[in-house]
Write a protein that holds these residues in place. Structure first.
Motif, PDB file in Angstrom:
ATOM      1  N   LEU A   1     -20.444  -2.942  -3.597  1.00  0.00           N
ATOM      2  CA  LEU A   1     -19.358  -3.783  -3.071  1.00  0.00           C
ATOM      3  C   LEU A   1     -19.175  -5.019  -3.953  1.00  0.00           C
ATOM      4  O   LEU A   1     -18.045  -5.418  -4.264  1.00  0.00           O
ATOM      5  CB  LEU A   1     -19.686  -4.210  -1.634  1.00  0.00           C
ATOM      6  CG  LEU A   1     -18.705  -5.185  -0.983  1.00  0.00           C
ATOM      7  CD1 LEU A   1     -17.422  -4.448  -0.593  1.00  0.00           C
ATOM      8  CD2 LEU A   1     -19.319  -5.848   0.253  1.00  0.00           C
ATOM      9  N   SER A   2     -20.279  -5.602  -4.381  1.00  0.00           N
ATOM     10  CA  SER A   2     -20.190  -6.820  -5.204  1.00  0.00           C
ATOM     11  C   SER A   2     -19.613  -6.500  -6.582  1.00  0.00           C
ATOM     12  O   SER A   2     -18.882  -7.312  -7.155  1.00  0.00           O
ATOM     13  CB  SER A   2     -21.562  -7.495  -5.336  1.00  0.00           C
ATOM     14  OG  SER A   2     -22.409  -6.768  -6.185  1.00  0.00           O
TER      15      SER A   2
ATOM     16  N   GLY B   1     -23.777  -1.316 -13.377  1.00  0.00           N
ATOM     17  CA  GLY B   1     -22.485  -1.137 -12.719  1.00  0.00           C
ATOM     18  C   GLY B   1     -21.409  -2.066 -13.232  1.00  0.00           C
ATOM     19  O   GLY B   1     -20.239  -1.676 -13.331  1.00  0.00           O
ATOM     20  N   VAL B   2     -21.781  -3.297 -13.548  1.00  0.00           N
ATOM     21  CA  VAL B   2     -20.755  -4.255 -13.988  1.00  0.00           C
ATOM     22  C   VAL B   2     -20.285  -3.953 -15.401  1.00  0.00           C
ATOM     23  O   VAL B   2     -19.164  -4.294 -15.760  1.00  0.00           O
ATOM     24  CB  VAL B   2     -21.236  -5.735 -13.925  1.00  0.00           C
ATOM     25  CG1 VAL B   2     -21.371  -6.191 -12.494  1.00  0.00           C
ATOM     26  CG2 VAL B   2     -22.506  -5.945 -14.700  1.00  0.00           C
ATOM     27  N   ARG B   3     -21.164  -3.321 -16.165  1.00  0.00           N
ATOM     28  CA  ARG B   3     -20.802  -2.988 -17.541  1.00  0.00           C
ATOM     29  C   ARG B   3     -19.579  -2.066 -17.530  1.00  0.00           C
ATOM     30  O   ARG B   3     -19.604  -1.007 -16.926  1.00  0.00           O
ATOM     31  CB  ARG B   3     -21.993  -2.264 -18.205  1.00  0.00           C
ATOM     32  CG  ARG B   3     -22.201  -2.641 -19.645  1.00  0.00           C
ATOM     33  CD  ARG B   3     -23.487  -2.027 -20.175  1.00  0.00           C
ATOM     34  NE  ARG B   3     -24.656  -2.865 -19.944  1.00  0.00           N
ATOM     35  CZ  ARG B   3     -25.885  -2.387 -19.773  1.00  0.00           C
ATOM     36  NH1 ARG B   3     -26.115  -1.099 -19.747  1.00  0.00           N
ATOM     37  NH2 ARG B   3     -26.885  -3.214 -19.611  1.00  0.00           N
TER      38      ARG B   3
ATOM     39  N   PHE C   1     -17.510 -10.034 -18.283  1.00  0.00           N
ATOM     40  CA  PHE C   1     -18.846 -10.280 -17.697  1.00  0.00           C
ATOM     41  C   PHE C   1     -19.846 -10.608 -18.795  1.00  0.00           C
ATOM     42  O   PHE C   1     -19.944  -9.900 -19.790  1.00  0.00           O
ATOM     43  CB  PHE C   1     -19.316  -9.034 -16.936  1.00  0.00           C
ATOM     44  CG  PHE C   1     -20.682  -9.187 -16.308  1.00  0.00           C
ATOM     45  CD1 PHE C   1     -20.814  -9.612 -14.988  1.00  0.00           C
ATOM     46  CD2 PHE C   1     -21.840  -8.902 -17.028  1.00  0.00           C
ATOM     47  CE1 PHE C   1     -22.063  -9.752 -14.408  1.00  0.00           C
ATOM     48  CE2 PHE C   1     -23.102  -9.040 -16.456  1.00  0.00           C
ATOM     49  CZ  PHE C   1     -23.211  -9.474 -15.140  1.00  0.00           C
ATOM     50  N   THR C   2     -20.565 -11.716 -18.630  1.00  0.00           N
ATOM     51  CA  THR C   2     -21.653 -12.041 -19.549  1.00  0.00           C
ATOM     52  C   THR C   2     -22.950 -12.172 -18.755  1.00  0.00           C
ATOM     53  O   THR C   2     -23.057 -13.031 -17.875  1.00  0.00           O
ATOM     54  CB  THR C   2     -21.392 -13.386 -20.274  1.00  0.00           C
ATOM     55  OG1 THR C   2     -20.143 -13.302 -20.947  1.00  0.00           O
ATOM     56  CG2 THR C   2     -22.502 -13.688 -21.280  1.00  0.00           C
TER      57      THR C   2
ATOM     58  N   GLY D   1     -15.057  -7.015 -10.090  1.00  0.00           N
ATOM     59  CA  GLY D   1     -14.023  -6.335 -10.870  1.00  0.00           C
ATOM     60  C   GLY D   1     -12.646  -6.871 -10.507  1.00  0.00           C
ATOM     61  O   GLY D   1     -11.830  -7.163 -11.383  1.00  0.00           O
ATOM     62  N   GLU D   2     -12.400  -7.023  -9.217  1.00  0.00           N
ATOM     63  CA  GLU D   2     -11.101  -7.527  -8.755  1.00  0.00           C
ATOM     64  C   GLU D   2     -10.907  -8.987  -9.153  1.00  0.00           C
ATOM     65  O   GLU D   2      -9.842  -9.388  -9.625  1.00  0.00           O
ATOM     66  CB  GLU D   2     -10.985  -7.347  -7.241  1.00  0.00           C
ATOM     67  CG  GLU D   2     -10.846  -5.878  -6.847  1.00  0.00           C
ATOM     68  CD  GLU D   2     -10.886  -5.629  -5.342  1.00  0.00           C
ATOM     69  OE1 GLU D   2     -11.008  -4.447  -4.963  1.00  0.00           O
ATOM     70  OE2 GLU D   2     -10.809  -6.587  -4.561  1.00  0.00           O
TER      71      GLU D   2
END
Lengths: 74, 412
Positions: free
Chosen positions: B399-400, B316-318, B324-325, B405-406
């Motif tokens: 949510l995280s 999801g973070v990708r 992000f690392t 992202g924000e």
């Protein structure tokens, strides 16, 4: 009058284990203070009917509870 | 016997516990389960309450009902732990106040000046600090490097010497969630006659463990993480074949046994359990382990739930979280522990914003594992660590991701 034995162990952990095993096996048992005549320990031992002593001995041998002393109990 | 606590009945108390837990769960997202798990299953709170309100005695110290019931509660926890870890005998489960306490018993109890010990470059301070202390007392120590966080059994084997007595291996990293090949290491230890101490603080209740199958001689566990017990619980489990003559006690004192003697008993578990046990906590620990057993597929389902959450987070973070690392590919994270950084931000700043703005609780920094962070190239800055638990949901992961992202795009 019922005749009893007591099973004495090195540690109360064995007494508790034995009590649980006997309960599962449906064998009448009670935790009682260790008779002063048998040991100076402040813990407890397991009292069983003298007629059950042999069954109890076999159960203990099978379960790996460890060494126990069975003595007559007044 | 009355089931009244004096303030509430047990049923009222259970209702209140349930309501409080639901409210707490709704108010915040808890991603710090590798530090200590939250929430605890209601049965854990019920067991502690039952001990505090009804049982109440000192286990093994007298024959009155409260003492006997306390002894039963503690023994039930020994049985549960023995079953969980595939230990041959519940008498070989030794309770301690946490994994650190158990690790100290093992490390200080086994090593003597002149011995050699081997450990890995992924250890927590709970292992490396006692070992460094033993080094200062005359023990030789080899720390085997772990490129990419994994211990190579071949390399481990080459580090073993003729005088090696103990190997201490982190089963899974508290900071990176990487699992070590314990069975391969155990095979080397068996062949060379070395005692293997496994630090299972991060894997107990999360990864299926069988001491006999896995070849673990000594297993240290925390009760308050993956086993969902209260803080102040943990233990050391001895394999069936382990010779207790090798392990000196760290503490000496009252055991409720051999009371006519001034000398420490030599039988288990009393040899290593002096002083009154944390019976309230251990009662909760028993309920926590049994909660894991009660899940469909038990420990396996915990493992798969954590893997699912970690996968969802990393996928999801990708693309959605700028800068992000991550440090470990999703497929190598086994315990639901994800370390990461956001470019241009300190880990503590990210964690603070997550907590303040979004109610997401995690742990930044070095996680008491500077050695592991050095190995992974994240020392001294550290990382943000998310550690998921059995009560975390996919919605919380999403949510995280949105929150990160924000934060990463400057909408703070």
């Amino acid at each position: 009058m019922k005749e009893y034995c007591v099973i004495l162990f090195q540690t109360v952990t064995q007494s508790v284990w034995t009590s649980r095993l006997l309960k599962k096996a449906g064998i009448e048992r009670k935790m009682v203070p260790i008779p002063r005549s048998l040991s100076a320990d402040c813990g407890y031992c397991v009292r069983v009917l003298r007629d059950d002593a042999q069954r109890v001995r076999e159960l203990l041998d099978r379960s790996g509870v460890g060494c126990a002393r069975i003595e007559n109990y007044q | 016997m009355s089931m009244h606590t004096g303030i509430f009945s047990h049923a009222q108390l259970a209702d209140r516990i349930g309501m409080v837990l639901q409210a707490e769960k709704a108010a915040a997202v808890y991603f710090d389960n590798a530090a200590t798990s939250f929430p605890k299953p209601p049965a854990v709170i019920g067991a502690v309450t039952d001990y505090m309100t009804r049982v109440g005695g000192n286990p093994g110290r007298s024959a009155h009902a409260r003492s006997v019931d306390a002894g039963e509660a503690v023994f039930a926890a020994r049985e549960a732990a023995a079953e969980l870890f595939g230990a041959s005998n519940p008498m070989r489960v030794l309770f301690a106040s946490n994994a650190t306490d158990a690790l100290n018993l093992a490390v200080q109890g086994i090593l003597r000046p002149g011995d050699h010990a081997v450990t890995t470059a992924m250890e927590h301070n709970s292992v490396i600090r006692p070992l460094r202390e033993m080094e200062a007392r005359g023990v030789a120590l080899t720390v085997v490097p772990c490129p990419d966080g994994r211990l190579d059994p071949e390399r481990f084997s080459r580090s073993v010497r003729g005088d090696t007595k103990l190997a201490v291996v982190n089963h899974a990293s508290n900071a990176f969630g990487i699992l070590q090949p314990l069975r391969d290491i155990a095979a080397v230890c068996r062949e060379r006659g070395i005692v293997l101490l496994a630090d299972c603080a991060q894997t107990a209740g999360i990864i299926p463990i069988d001491m006999e199958r896995d070849g673990i001689d000594l297993l240290a566990f925390a009760g308050h993480k993956g086993l969902y017990g209260p803080t102040g619980t943990g233990g050391l489990v001895l394999a069936g074949g382990f010779d207790t003559a090798l392990l000196r006690p760290l503490k000496f004192g009252g055991t409720g046994s051999n009371s006519d003697s001034e000398v420490q008993p030599d039988f288990l578990p009393d040899r290593y359990e002096s002083g009154t046990l944390n019976a309230a906590g251990i009662s909760g620990l028993n309920a926590g382990i049994r909660h894991i057993f009660s899940l469909q597929d038990g420990v396996k389902s915990v493992h798969s739930h954590k893997k699912m959450l970690a996968d969802r987070f990393i996928n999801g973070v990708r693309g959605s979280v700028r800068g992000f690392t991550g440090y470990v590919p999703a497929e190598r994270i086994e315990t639901g522990v994800v370390s990461f950084n956001i470019a241009g931000m300190e880990p503590s700043e990210v964690a603070y914003l997550l907590s303040e703005r979004y109610g997401i609780m995690c742990r930044p920094g070095l996680h008491c594992a500077p050695l592991a962070h050095r190995t992974m190239g994240t020392f001294p800055g550290g990382t943000v660590r998310f550690s998921f638990g059995i009560f975390n949901t996919e919605e919380e992961i999403d949510l995280s991701i949105q929150a990160l992202g924000e934060i990463s795009s400057g909408k703070r």
